[in-house]
Design a protein around this motif. Structure first.
Motif, mmCIF file in Angstrom:
data_model
loop_
_atom_site.group_PDB
_atom_site.id
_atom_site.type_symbol
_atom_site.label_atom_id
_atom_site.label_comp_id
_atom_site.label_asym_id
_atom_site.label_seq_id
_atom_site.Cartn_x
_atom_site.Cartn_y
_atom_site.Cartn_z
ATOM 1 N N MET A 63 44.752 36.319 35.647
ATOM 2 C CA MET A 63 45.640 37.131 34.858
ATOM 3 C C MET A 63 44.905 38.492 34.747
ATOM 4 S SD MET A 63 49.013 37.429 34.440
ATOM 5 C CE MET A 63 50.539 36.099 34.014
ATOM 6 N N ASP A 64 43.618 38.022 34.365
ATOM 7 C CA ASP A 64 42.701 39.286 34.103
ATOM 8 C C ASP A 64 42.554 39.976 35.139
ATOM 9 O OD1 ASP A 64 42.330 38.744 31.536
ATOM 10 O OD2 ASP A 64 40.765 37.712 31.964
ATOM 11 N N TYR A 65 41.802 39.325 36.660
ATOM 12 C CA TYR A 65 42.158 40.079 37.654
ATOM 13 C C TYR A 65 43.133 40.779 38.482
ATOM 14 C CZ TYR A 65 41.523 40.484 42.932
ATOM 15 O OH TYR A 65 41.373 40.918 44.231
ATOM 16 N N ILE A 66 44.522 40.404 37.810
ATOM 17 C CA ILE A 66 46.069 40.630 38.041
ATOM 18 C C ILE A 66 45.794 42.026 36.913
ATOM 19 C CG2 ILE A 66 48.252 41.090 38.286
ATOM 20 C CD1 ILE A 66 48.159 38.414 38.466
ATOM 21 N N ARG A 67 45.378 42.164 35.947
ATOM 22 C CA ARG A 67 45.809 43.556 35.027
ATOM 23 C C ARG A 67 44.546 44.215 35.978
ATOM 24 N NH1 ARG A 67 45.824 39.218 31.186
ATOM 25 N NH2 ARG A 67 48.326 39.220 31.169
ATOM 26 N N ALA A 68 43.507 44.355 35.902
ATOM 27 C CA ALA A 68 41.388 44.835 36.332
ATOM 28 C C ALA A 68 42.462 45.133 37.908
ATOM 29 C CB ALA A 68 41.165 43.790 36.586
ATOM 30 N N GLN A 69 43.427 44.852 39.198
ATOM 31 C CA GLN A 69 43.091 45.089 40.248
ATOM 32 C C GLN A 69 44.394 45.900 40.439
ATOM 33 O OE1 GLN A 69 40.424 45.694 42.425
ATOM 34 N NE2 GLN A 69 39.011 44.591 41.099
ATOM 35 N N LYS A 70 45.376 45.868 39.145
ATOM 36 C CA LYS A 70 46.797 46.032 39.652
ATOM 37 C C LYS A 70 47.230 45.651 40.585
ATOM 38 C CE LYS A 70 46.236 50.141 36.196
ATOM 39 N NZ LYS A 70 46.023 51.409 36.251
ATOM 40 N N THR A 71 47.471 44.379 41.024
ATOM 41 C CA THR A 71 47.986 44.120 42.535
ATOM 42 C C THR A 71 48.683 42.849 42.128
ATOM 43 O OG1 THR A 71 46.806 43.015 44.692
ATOM 44 C CG2 THR A 71 45.733 42.578 42.510
ATOM 45 N N TYR A 72 49.392 42.153 43.258
ATOM 46 C CA TYR A 72 50.167 40.988 43.028
ATOM 47 C C TYR A 72 49.791 40.069 42.975
ATOM 48 C CZ TYR A 72 54.219 44.507 42.655
ATOM 49 O OH TYR A 72 55.110 45.459 41.741
ATOM 50 N N PRO A 73 50.275 38.740 43.181
ATOM 51 C CA PRO A 73 49.487 38.281 42.753
ATOM 52 C C PRO A 73 48.887 37.671 44.530
ATOM 53 C CG PRO A 73 51.144 37.574 41.699
ATOM 54 C CD PRO A 73 51.245 39.041 41.867
ATOM 55 N N SER A 74 49.833 37.787 45.675
ATOM 56 C CA SER A 74 49.667 36.972 47.416
ATOM 57 C C SER A 74 48.122 37.931 47.501
ATOM 58 C CB SER A 74 50.355 38.235 47.716
ATOM 59 O OG SER A 74 50.856 39.528 47.500
#
Length: 270
Positions: A182-193
């Protein structure tokens, strides 16, 4: 034992008859016995009844009461009376020749009884020790049985506890992995794929990313229990599936594929 013949009846006299009367009766019968058929019997009667000692023994056999015996009996009793003899007899009825002999025997018996008593006390003490040892062995045996029973009966509870403990610890690790993603998704603003491969190995589990069309967002974190896990958890897994809640925010949904009793409380049973 009763006499075979009653000499007094044969002679026709009383048991109190004197010697003179007895001899007269015998003489009268001899005169009648001209053939001599009863000579032996009359001789035996005369020999018995003329002698005070033999007559007394005969009267005893015949059972004649002392009050119905002749004068011979009184004179015989007076003649045969002896001075009373002092006797020394112990409790067992054994007679000794002197008082000193009796005392010596009593002393020897006392010493013997003392020795026997000491031996008896020793045997009692020995038996008591054996009984005490026996009770101790029984107690130890029961204690060992109780301990073994406790261990054997308690093992399933211990195994359950350890399995639950591992499942809870694995859930915590999976939660940490989910937070990292989740931290990665928020930081990168990218989707899980676009999330890079996530892998982590523990002592008894492996965590990896699953990409599968069966998931709503085609993304999930999979914690798989390895051969080092408790036997109840081996080859099972806990999955965090990423999904979008109604307000559009992403969150994790837990799925556990392990026995129900080991599923962490925060992970619903499917």
């Amino acid at each position: 034992m009763a006499a075979t013949h009653n000499y007094y009846r044969i002679l026709g006299i009383k048991t109190t008859a004197g010697v003179q009367e007895i001899r007269q009766a015998i003489h009268a019968l001899r005169e009648k016995d001209t053939a001599g058929n009863y000579t032996a019997t009359l001789n035996a009667i005369e020999e018995t009844l003329s002698d005070p000692e033999k007559r007394g023994a005969y009267d005893d056999q015949l059972g004649v009461d002392p009050a119905l015996r002749g004068d011979y009996y009184v004179s015989f009793q007076i003649k045969g009376e002896e001075k009373p003899k002092t006797s020394f007899v112990d409790v067992t009825g054994k007679e000794y020749g002197s008082e000193q002999a009796l005392r010596n025997a009593q002393k020897a018996r006392y010493n013997q009884m003392t020795v026997e008593l000491e031996e008896w006390e020793k045997s009692i003490a020995t038996r008591a020790r054996f009984l005490s040892m026996g009770r101790m062995l029984v107690f130890l045996s029961m204690l060992v049985v109780a301990v073994l029973f406790g261990l054997l009966s308690g093992k399933p509870f211990y195994d359950d506890y350890q399995a639950k403990k591992q499942a809870e610890a694995a859930y915590v690790e999976l939660t940490k992995a989910g937070k990292s993603v989740m931290d990665y998704i928020r930081a990168q603003k990218t989707y899980p794929s676009n999330v890079p491969t996530y892998a982590r190995e523990g002592d008894y589990y492996d965590v990896s990313i699953l990409s599968d069309d069966s998931f709503e967002q085609n993304f999930a974190l999979n914690l798989k229990f390895t051969g080092n896990a408790r036997s109840e958890l081996r080859d099972g897994n806990i999955i965090f599936e990423l999904y979008r809640i109604p307000n559009g925010i992403l969150d994790w949904r837990c799925q556990a594929k392990i026995p129900a009793q080991y599923i962490p409380a925060r992970c619903p049973i499917n």
